[in-house]
Design a protein around this motif. Structure first.
Motif, PDB file in Angstrom:
ATOM      1  N   ILE A 131      39.758  37.125  52.882  1.00  0.00           N
ATOM      2  CA  ILE A 131      39.165  36.484  51.709  1.00  0.00           C
ATOM      3  C   ILE A 131      38.302  37.502  50.975  1.00  0.00           C
ATOM      4  N   ILE A 132      38.434  37.533  49.658  1.00  0.00           N
ATOM      5  CA  ILE A 132      37.611  38.371  48.789  1.00  0.00           C
ATOM      6  C   ILE A 132      36.721  37.455  47.959  1.00  0.00           C
ATOM      7  N   ALA A 133      35.455  37.805  47.840  1.00  0.00           N
ATOM      8  CA  ALA A 133      34.533  37.042  46.998  1.00  0.00           C
ATOM      9  C   ALA A 133      34.404  37.726  45.639  1.00  0.00           C
ATOM     10  N   LEU A 134      34.652  36.971  44.587  1.00  0.00           N
ATOM     11  CA  LEU A 134      34.543  37.469  43.219  1.00  0.00           C
ATOM     12  C   LEU A 134      33.346  36.812  42.550  1.00  0.00           C
ATOM     13  N   PHE A 135      32.370  37.625  42.138  1.00  0.00           N
ATOM     14  CA  PHE A 135      31.194  37.116  41.438  1.00  0.00           C
ATOM     15  C   PHE A 135      31.404  37.318  39.939  1.00  0.00           C
ATOM     16  N   VAL A 136      31.392  36.231  39.189  1.00  0.00           N
ATOM     17  CA  VAL A 136      31.644  36.315  37.751  1.00  0.00           C
ATOM     18  C   VAL A 136      30.701  35.356  37.033  1.00  0.00           C
ATOM     19  N   GLU A 137      30.177  35.805  35.909  1.00  0.00           N
ATOM     20  CA  GLU A 137      29.211  35.010  35.152  1.00  0.00           C
ATOM     21  C   GLU A 137      29.910  33.898  34.370  1.00  0.00           C
ATOM     22  N   MET A 138      29.443  32.673  34.554  1.00  0.00           N
ATOM     23  CA  MET A 138      29.940  31.541  33.773  1.00  0.00           C
ATOM     24  C   MET A 138      28.741  30.663  33.420  1.00  0.00           C
ATOM     25  N   ASN A 139      28.528  30.462  32.127  1.00  0.00           N
ATOM     26  CA  ASN A 139      27.436  29.609  31.681  1.00  0.00           C
ATOM     27  C   ASN A 139      27.835  28.920  30.386  1.00  0.00           C
TER      28      ASN A 139
ATOM     29  N   ALA B  87      35.829  31.749  27.966  1.00  0.00           N
ATOM     30  CA  ALA B  87      36.936  31.707  28.927  1.00  0.00           C
ATOM     31  C   ALA B  87      38.065  32.637  28.523  1.00  0.00           C
ATOM     32  N   ASN B  88      38.321  32.755  27.227  1.00  0.00           N
ATOM     33  CA  ASN B  88      39.402  33.632  26.764  1.00  0.00           C
ATOM     34  C   ASN B  88      39.137  35.096  27.117  1.00  0.00           C
ATOM     35  N   GLU B  89      37.875  35.448  27.245  1.00  0.00           N
ATOM     36  CA  GLU B  89      37.508  36.826  27.567  1.00  0.00           C
ATOM     37  C   GLU B  89      37.599  37.095  29.067  1.00  0.00           C
ATOM     38  N   THR B  90      37.163  36.134  29.875  1.00  0.00           N
ATOM     39  CA  THR B  90      36.998  36.356  31.311  1.00  0.00           C
ATOM     40  C   THR B  90      38.206  35.963  32.142  1.00  0.00           C
TER      41      THR B  90
ATOM     42  N   ASP C  17      42.424  36.078  36.687  1.00  0.00           N
ATOM     43  CA  ASP C  17      43.834  35.884  37.028  1.00  0.00           C
ATOM     44  C   ASP C  17      44.419  37.132  37.686  1.00  0.00           C
ATOM     45  N   ALA C  18      44.095  38.303  37.147  1.00  0.00           N
ATOM     46  CA  ALA C  18      44.638  39.546  37.699  1.00  0.00           C
ATOM     47  C   ALA C  18      44.125  39.795  39.105  1.00  0.00           C
ATOM     48  N   VAL C  19      42.856  39.514  39.353  1.00  0.00           N
ATOM     49  CA  VAL C  19      42.287  39.676  40.693  1.00  0.00           C
ATOM     50  C   VAL C  19      42.989  38.761  41.683  1.00  0.00           C
ATOM     51  N   VAL C  20      43.174  37.507  41.311  1.00  0.00           N
ATOM     52  CA  VAL C  20      43.795  36.529  42.218  1.00  0.00           C
ATOM     53  C   VAL C  20      45.243  36.907  42.509  1.00  0.00           C
TER      54      VAL C  20
ATOM     55  N   VAL D 228      34.615  43.218  15.220  1.00  0.00           N
ATOM     56  CA  VAL D 228      33.999  42.161  16.035  1.00  0.00           C
ATOM     57  C   VAL D 228      34.471  42.306  17.474  1.00  0.00           C
ATOM     58  N   ARG D 229      33.596  41.988  18.410  1.00  0.00           N
ATOM     59  CA  ARG D 229      33.925  42.036  19.833  1.00  0.00           C
ATOM     60  C   ARG D 229      34.197  40.628  20.361  1.00  0.00           C
ATOM     61  N   GLN D 230      35.125  40.541  21.313  1.00  0.00           N
ATOM     62  CA  GLN D 230      35.402  39.339  22.102  1.00  0.00           C
ATOM     63  C   GLN D 230      36.156  38.258  21.298  1.00  0.00           C
ATOM     64  N   PRO D 231      36.953  37.468  22.014  1.00  0.00           N
ATOM     65  CA  PRO D 231      37.822  36.489  21.349  1.00  0.00           C
ATOM     66  C   PRO D 231      37.069  35.388  20.605  1.00  0.00           C
TER      67      PRO D 231
END
Length: 348
Positions: free
Chosen positions: A70-78, A83-86, A91-94, A255-258
């Motif tokens: 098992i790998i733990a992935l820490f990712v910021e969600m608030n 979602a389009n950016e992250t 998906d690629a990690v999984v 502009v940056r990000q979707p």
């Protein structure tokens, strides 16, 4: 191969051994990754496991190998999470984890190093990937003390010997500005961070803004960064007047990000402006996002799959025993893709 599991009970290692024509100990060797098994035998056993949909007992495997797979992935969600950016990174990690027979647990809490210590203390994962790394990320000292592989996605000021994978945002900014310079634009307006936010918090953000300003000066273009007064759509809407002050004189907007890109396109549409006809828009976002908008947007891709794949490659090297010097891998942009939102003033 002889033997075949039938019935409703879950298949066992004995069923796998019978189908593959090997001993149960050989099946165990394959499951536990022992090198005493030949490649041909390993493939036979894995094919038998696939046909029977056999799943090794995770608890038993952990006791035998001291691994959880098992790998733990820490990712910021608030509440401001894009979602389009992250999602492409996740998906690629999984996907790559599953290719190596690993599962991924995703931690989205805001507990920082406390969550890292808690998961490490429970011994429920073999490795960690930490995303959204800030320049002075408070999780790094804790991560550096773990006797567990850790890869950082994003460059801190001091990685304390941990492996780092990041995207070259400065080079991406150069490409965005060059696109506008090469197509005869005179003015560049860049959608900035929210007013009052710490622009130096993330290195990639700072390097994108400073790189764009640097390149615009080199190419002789008028340049301005327009901060957003508030978060969200309202921040873009209220910044539009300043962004468009040179709309009648070959203006390009970066502009940056979707999500901010989508909001910018909406603001332009409300004013009756068409990107690619009245002004140009260049976005730093994934190709998938760039082609999903009302107008397909000229973009420098963030290459999320490549960033995640490199992070996972480094992680699995460590899991397999690599003692090489710490990585600091920068994923380079592959160029810019011109789409409907660029005007080539040289041809008009």
């Amino acid at each position: 191969m002889t033997g075949k599991h039938t019935g409703t009970r879950p298949p066992t290692s004995k069923d796998v051994a019978a189908l593959a024509g090997v001993s149960q100990s050989t099946v165990s060797f394959v499951i536990n990754g022992k090198s005493v098994v030949s490649e041909a035998t390993r493939k036979r056993v894995e094919e038998a496991m696939r046909k029977l949909n056999y799943q090794p007992n995770a608890g038993a495997r952990t006791l035998k190998t001291n691994k959880t797979n098992i790998i733990a992935l820490f990712v910021e969600m608030n509440e401001t999470f894009d979602a389009n950016e992250t999602t492409p990174y996740i998906d690629a990690v999984v996907k790559l984890a599953r290719k190596h027979d690993y599962d991924v647990i995703i931690n989205t809490t805001h507990e920082g190093s406390m969550a890292l210590r808690r998961l490490a203390g429970k011994s429920i994962c073999d490795a960690f990937i930490l995303m959204d790394i800030q320049r002075n990320d408070e999780r790094i000292p804790t991560a550096a003390e773990l006797n567990t592989p850790v890869v950082l996605v994003g460059r801190p000021d001091n990685a304390l010997g941990l492996d780092v994978v990041d995207f070259d945002a400065r080079e991406a900014a150069y490409l965005a500005v060059d696109e506008l310079a090469d197509t005869g634009h005179r003015h560049i307006a860049m959608v900035g961070n929210t007013l009052g936010s710490n622009g130096d918090e993330f290195r990639f953000s700072n390097e994108f803004f400073s790189g764009a300003h640097e390149r615009a000066d080199q190419r002789g273009l008028d340049f301005i960064i327009v901060p957003r007064l508030v978060e969200g759509w309202e921040g873009i809407r209220r910044s539009t007047d300043q962004l468009l002050q040179h709309v009648d004189d070959r203006l390009g907007i970066i502009v940056r990000q979707p999500q901010p890109t989508e909001w910018l396109l909406r603001a332009l549409s409300e004013r009756g402006l068409v990107p690619g006809r009245d002004l140009s828009v260049v976005s730093h976002c994934s190709d998938l996002s760039a082609t999903s908008f009302q107008w397909p947007v000229t973009n420098v891709s963030t290459r999320p799959e490549e960033v995640s794949n490199q992070a996972m490659t480094v992680l699995f090297d460590r899991l397999h025993g690599s003692t090489a010097a710490p990585h600091c891998d920068l994923i380079e942009p592959t160029g810019i893709t011109r789409r409907a939102t660029t005007i080539d003033w040289n041809t008009r």
